[in-house]
Enzyme design. Structure first.
Site, PDB file in Angstrom:
ATOM      1  CB  THR A   1      74.340 -45.827  63.480  1.00  0.00           C
ATOM      2  OG1 THR A   1      74.181 -45.889  62.068  1.00  0.00           O
ATOM      3  CG2 THR A   1      75.723 -46.334  63.850  1.00  0.00           C
TER       4      THR A   1
ATOM      5  CG  LEU B   1      75.735 -42.381  65.934  1.00  0.00           C
ATOM      6  CD1 LEU B   1      76.967 -42.813  65.142  1.00  0.00           C
ATOM      7  CD2 LEU B   1      75.927 -42.693  67.412  1.00  0.00           C
ATOM      8  CG  ASP B   2      73.225 -42.266  59.748  1.00  0.00           C
ATOM      9  OD1 ASP B   2      73.325 -41.030  59.731  1.00  0.00           O
ATOM     10  OD2 ASP B   2      73.571 -43.002  58.813  1.00  0.00           O
ATOM     11  CB  ALA B   3      67.839 -42.443  63.522  1.00  0.00           C
TER      12      ALA B   3
END
Length: 223
Positions: free
Chosen positions: A121, A117-119
């Site tokens: 996001t 999970l992208d930073a």
């Protein structure tokens, strides 16, 4: 809210020290912005303008949406990394990661993230508590039995209820570490995303685009 890509579940490569979790959210967020100023991402004046336009940035709230003996589903805030990465170092002293919070608040010594999970996001992060649970999650992701949905705000008005499926290749934007686009020459990796328009309105953030037409959309990528 891109992007949550399936990844082989594995233990975090390196342990990280637990920071002072009693630092309040606003202090932590302001320290993050000061770090970005030092890095030259923007100036102190731009920082002040940003906070005036988006005071909600100062919020930082972790939580747990679900937990049993095998998994914990964490609510990860935006602009929070999963862990300290290969360098095993904080970008600024007050930085807190998802791994740090899980260790301190849930007592998990070995972390097995079931996906990425992208930073930048915010969203749900599935963490397995043991190897068997991690293997089960990895199988479900590999077999595409996990549905991933995101809420996003995009510019422009499209009638609520409209639905479309976008099939177009994606490739990284040159010079960016996370942005992607649809290359005009058709190169890139195949991608498919279903889009549902939920509602439309006007952007209520002070700044250049204040009042611009926007739509709230539900996105479901097929990965």
């Amino acid at each position: 809210h891109p992007s949550m890509a399936a990844a082989p579940a594995q233990a975090e490569p390196a342990p990280e020290p637990t920071p002072l979790l009693d630092v309040d959210a606003e202090t932590r967020r302001r320290a993050q912005l000061d770090f970005l100023v030092r890095e030259g991402v923007f100036t102190a004046a731009e920082q002040a303008a940003f906070l005036e336009a988006q005071p909600g940035f100062l919020r930082l709230q972790f939580g747990v949406a679900f937990e049993d003996e095998r998994f914990v589903v964490m609510c990860k805030p935006f602009d929070v990394r999963l862990d300290l990465g290969r360098e095993n170092a904080r970008k600024f002293p007050e930085e807190v990661t998802a791994a740090c919070w899980l260790r301190a608040k849930r007592g998990l010594e070995v972390l097995r993230f079931c996906h990425q999970l992208d930073a930048g996001t915010s969203g749900l992060l599935v963490v397995a508590k043991d190897k068997k649970a991690a293997a089960t999650a990895a199988t479900l992701f590999a077999q595409r039995r996990v549905r991933k949905q995101y809420l996003a705000v995009v510019f422009g008005h499209v009638a609520p209820g409209d639905h479309a499926t976008i099939r177009a290749p994606l490739a990284p934007v040159e010079g960016s570490t996370f942005l992607q686009h649809v290359p005009p020459d058709g190169s890139g990796k195949p991608a498919e995303t279903s889009v549902w328009v939920l509602r439309h309105g006007r952007l209520n953030l002070k700044g250049k685009y204040y009042g611009a037409p926007v739509s709230e959309v539900l996105l479901e990528p097929r990965t």
